[in-house]
Design a protein around this motif. Sequence first.
Motif, PDB file in Angstrom:
ATOM      1  N   MET A  76       0.841  -1.179   0.000  1.00  0.00           N
ATOM      2  CA  MET A  76       0.000   0.000   0.000  1.00  0.00           C
ATOM      3  C   MET A  76       0.891   1.249   0.000  1.00  0.00           C
ATOM      4  N   LEU A  77       0.567   2.188  -0.849  1.00  0.00           N
ATOM      5  CA  LEU A  77       1.326   3.436  -0.973  1.00  0.00           C
ATOM      6  C   LEU A  77       0.878   4.422   0.104  1.00  0.00           C
ATOM      7  N   SER A  78       1.838   5.006   0.784  1.00  0.00           N
ATOM      8  CA  SER A  78       1.506   6.042   1.761  1.00  0.00           C
ATOM      9  C   SER A  78       2.140   7.348   1.317  1.00  0.00           C
ATOM     10  N   CYS A  79       1.762   8.411   1.962  1.00  0.00           N
ATOM     11  CA  CYS A  79       2.314   9.721   1.612  1.00  0.00           C
ATOM     12  C   CYS A  79       3.832   9.749   1.808  1.00  0.00           C
ATOM     13  N   ASN A  80       4.343   8.968   2.735  1.00  0.00           N
ATOM     14  CA  ASN A  80       5.789   8.930   2.973  1.00  0.00           C
ATOM     15  C   ASN A  80       6.557   8.410   1.770  1.00  0.00           C
ATOM     16  N   ASP A  81       5.856   7.715   0.870  1.00  0.00           N
ATOM     17  CA  ASP A  81       6.487   7.154  -0.319  1.00  0.00           C
ATOM     18  C   ASP A  81       6.467   8.111  -1.511  1.00  0.00           C
ATOM     19  N   ILE A  82       5.757   9.202  -1.387  1.00  0.00           N
ATOM     20  CA  ILE A  82       5.617  10.138  -2.509  1.00  0.00           C
ATOM     21  C   ILE A  82       6.693  11.208  -2.415  1.00  0.00           C
ATOM     22  N   THR A  83       7.623  11.184  -3.336  1.00  0.00           N
ATOM     23  CA  THR A  83       8.702  12.176  -3.319  1.00  0.00           C
ATOM     24  C   THR A  83       8.557  13.208  -4.431  1.00  0.00           C
ATOM     25  N   GLU A  84       7.725  12.910  -5.423  1.00  0.00           N
ATOM     26  CA  GLU A  84       7.434  13.898  -6.460  1.00  0.00           C
ATOM     27  C   GLU A  84       6.048  13.627  -7.027  1.00  0.00           C
ATOM     28  N   ILE A  85       5.422  14.689  -7.489  1.00  0.00           N
ATOM     29  CA  ILE A  85       4.092  14.566  -8.079  1.00  0.00           C
ATOM     30  C   ILE A  85       4.017  15.435  -9.327  1.00  0.00           C
ATOM     31  N   ALA A  86       3.131  15.041 -10.213  1.00  0.00           N
ATOM     32  CA  ALA A  86       2.829  15.842 -11.402  1.00  0.00           C
ATOM     33  C   ALA A  86       1.337  16.157 -11.343  1.00  0.00           C
ATOM     34  N   ILE A  87       1.031  17.401 -11.119  1.00  0.00           N
ATOM     35  CA  ILE A  87      -0.369  17.818 -11.017  1.00  0.00           C
ATOM     36  C   ILE A  87      -0.873  18.159 -12.414  1.00  0.00           C
ATOM     37  N   PRO A  88      -1.935  17.503 -12.854  1.00  0.00           N
ATOM     38  CA  PRO A  88      -2.453  17.767 -14.201  1.00  0.00           C
ATOM     39  C   PRO A  88      -3.051  19.165 -14.329  1.00  0.00           C
ATOM     40  N   GLU A  89      -3.046  19.685 -15.531  1.00  0.00           N
ATOM     41  CA  GLU A  89      -3.620  20.999 -15.818  1.00  0.00           C
ATOM     42  C   GLU A  89      -5.107  21.046 -15.459  1.00  0.00           C
ATOM     43  N   SER A  90      -5.773  19.924 -15.477  1.00  0.00           N
ATOM     44  CA  SER A  90      -7.213  19.881 -15.208  1.00  0.00           C
ATOM     45  C   SER A  90      -7.561  20.124 -13.737  1.00  0.00           C
ATOM     46  N   VAL A  91      -6.579  20.061 -12.841  1.00  0.00           N
ATOM     47  CA  VAL A  91      -6.834  20.281 -11.407  1.00  0.00           C
ATOM     48  C   VAL A  91      -7.077  21.761 -11.166  1.00  0.00           C
ATOM     49  N   LYS A  92      -8.235  22.071 -10.573  1.00  0.00           N
ATOM     50  CA  LYS A  92      -8.617  23.459 -10.303  1.00  0.00           C
ATOM     51  C   LYS A  92      -8.454  23.838  -8.834  1.00  0.00           C
ATOM     52  N   TYR A  93      -8.384  22.837  -7.947  1.00  0.00           N
ATOM     53  CA  TYR A  93      -8.460  23.071  -6.508  1.00  0.00           C
ATOM     54  C   TYR A  93      -7.644  22.001  -5.785  1.00  0.00           C
ATOM     55  N   ILE A  94      -6.876  22.411  -4.783  1.00  0.00           N
ATOM     56  CA  ILE A  94      -6.141  21.466  -3.944  1.00  0.00           C
ATOM     57  C   ILE A  94      -6.523  21.758  -2.498  1.00  0.00           C
ATOM     58  N   GLY A  95      -7.073  20.771  -1.818  1.00  0.00           N
ATOM     59  CA  GLY A  95      -7.581  20.948  -0.466  1.00  0.00           C
ATOM     60  C   GLY A  95      -6.516  20.860   0.612  1.00  0.00           C
ATOM     61  N   SER A  96      -6.881  21.354   1.796  1.00  0.00           N
ATOM     62  CA  SER A  96      -6.001  21.304   2.963  1.00  0.00           C
ATOM     63  C   SER A  96      -5.531  19.885   3.225  1.00  0.00           C
ATOM     64  N   TRP A  97      -4.278  19.759   3.581  1.00  0.00           N
ATOM     65  CA  TRP A  97      -3.639  18.505   3.968  1.00  0.00           C
ATOM     66  C   TRP A  97      -3.517  17.503   2.817  1.00  0.00           C
ATOM     67  N   ALA A  98      -3.785  17.904   1.584  1.00  0.00           N
ATOM     68  CA  ALA A  98      -3.702  16.980   0.452  1.00  0.00           C
ATOM     69  C   ALA A  98      -2.329  16.332   0.350  1.00  0.00           C
TER      70      ALA A  98
END
Length: 73
Positions: free
Chosen positions: A1-23
Amino acid sequence: MLSCNDITEIAIPESVKYIGSWAFYLCPLTRVEIPAGCEFIEYEAFDPNVELVLLGENTHLETLEEYAVRTEQ
């Protein structure tokens, strides 16, 4: 199972309009490019140590004061 501790980089798509608290708050990210299409990022969506690179002029980063007013209700 992937946890946030495993995420070292992300690619946010252009279609994302909103990012919520604690995302991505506890993720070990160092730099994130926010696409021009993203209009609003809630307070503490990312850890304070993350370098946010805003690729558009109209992205609003919610402040602590705005967050306090929004969550008072």
